[in-house]
Design a protein around this motif. Structure first.
Motif, PDB file in Angstrom:
ATOM      1  N   MET A   1      -9.087 -44.242  26.049  1.00  0.00           N
ATOM      2  CA  MET A   1      -8.042 -43.275  25.731  1.00  0.00           C
ATOM      3  C   MET A   1      -6.848 -43.468  26.663  1.00  0.00           C
ATOM      4  SD  MET A   1      -8.527 -40.388  23.760  1.00  0.00           S
ATOM      5  CE  MET A   1      -9.474 -40.486  22.309  1.00  0.00           C
ATOM      6  N   ASN A   2      -5.696 -43.439  26.091  1.00  0.00           N
ATOM      7  CA  ASN A   2      -4.470 -43.562  26.849  1.00  0.00           C
ATOM      8  C   ASN A   2      -3.954 -42.163  27.165  1.00  0.00           C
ATOM      9  OD1 ASN A   2      -2.152 -44.325  28.026  1.00  0.00           O
ATOM     10  ND2 ASN A   2      -1.354 -45.479  26.296  1.00  0.00           N
ATOM     11  N   ASN A   3      -3.896 -41.802  28.454  1.00  0.00           N
ATOM     12  CA  ASN A   3      -3.484 -40.464  28.865  1.00  0.00           C
ATOM     13  C   ASN A   3      -1.969 -40.297  28.896  1.00  0.00           C
ATOM     14  OD1 ASN A   3      -6.107 -39.631  29.124  1.00  0.00           O
ATOM     15  ND2 ASN A   3      -6.237 -40.134  31.288  1.00  0.00           N
ATOM     16  N   ASP A   4      -1.238 -41.401  28.779  1.00  0.00           N
ATOM     17  CA  ASP A   4       0.218 -41.316  28.826  1.00  0.00           C
ATOM     18  C   ASP A   4       0.787 -40.622  27.591  1.00  0.00           C
ATOM     19  OD1 ASP A   4       0.082 -42.649  31.207  1.00  0.00           O
ATOM     20  OD2 ASP A   4       0.513 -44.614  30.318  1.00  0.00           O
ATOM     21  N   LYS A   5       0.227 -40.943  26.443  1.00  0.00           N
ATOM     22  CA  LYS A   5       0.747 -40.393  25.187  1.00  0.00           C
ATOM     23  C   LYS A   5      -0.276 -39.438  24.583  1.00  0.00           C
ATOM     24  CE  LYS A   5       3.440 -44.480  24.168  1.00  0.00           C
ATOM     25  NZ  LYS A   5       3.684 -45.560  23.234  1.00  0.00           N
ATOM     26  N   LYS A   6      -0.137 -38.181  24.914  1.00  0.00           N
ATOM     27  CA  LYS A   6      -1.015 -37.172  24.329  1.00  0.00           C
ATOM     28  C   LYS A   6      -0.356 -36.620  23.075  1.00  0.00           C
ATOM     29  CE  LYS A   6      -3.282 -35.676  28.529  1.00  0.00           C
ATOM     30  NZ  LYS A   6      -3.615 -34.567  29.399  1.00  0.00           N
ATOM     31  N   THR A   7      -1.087 -36.643  22.006  1.00  0.00           N
ATOM     32  CA  THR A   7      -0.559 -36.103  20.759  1.00  0.00           C
ATOM     33  C   THR A   7      -1.160 -34.729  20.521  1.00  0.00           C
ATOM     34  OG1 THR A   7      -2.323 -37.162  19.499  1.00  0.00           O
ATOM     35  CG2 THR A   7      -0.256 -38.377  19.737  1.00  0.00           C
ATOM     36  N   ILE A   8      -0.300 -33.789  20.251  1.00  0.00           N
ATOM     37  CA  ILE A   8      -0.733 -32.433  19.966  1.00  0.00           C
ATOM     38  C   ILE A   8      -0.630 -32.228  18.469  1.00  0.00           C
ATOM     39  CG2 ILE A   8      -0.262 -29.991  20.336  1.00  0.00           C
ATOM     40  CD1 ILE A   8       0.921 -30.784  23.051  1.00  0.00           C
TER      41      ILE A   8
END
Length: 87
Positions: A1-8
């Motif tokens: 998982m990439n924590n830089d781009k969190k999608t809500i």
């Protein structure tokens, strides 16, 4: 998982439309009428339900037609917030 781009993910809230029956301080009672069909006899009939709706600015008056949407619980009975007044 990439924590830089969190999608809500934004969900679509349920919206209902009805007539204001009672207007108190920051709370209005709205009656929603719907037409249902009897399962056996196929006859149409009206069904109505009352909702307690949060009105922060006290803009709705008795007899107005309003659109309201679901929100977090405001109190024991209020789980709806006013969206707009249709009149």
């Amino acid at each position: 998982m990439n924590n830089d781009k969190k999608t809500i993910k934004k969900t679509q809230k349920r919206q209902l439309q009805g007539v204001v029956l009672n207007a108190k301080d920051k709370t209005i009672s709205v009656e929603v009428t719907s037409i249902k069909t009897h399962t056996k006899y196929k006859k149409n009939y009206k069904s109505s339900k009352k909702y307690q709706v949060h009105d922060e600015r006290n803009i709705a008056k008795v007899g107005d037609k309003v659109v309201f949407e679901e929100c977090r619980p405001m109190s024991k009975m209020k789980r709806w917030r006013i969206s707009k007044i249709v009149k």
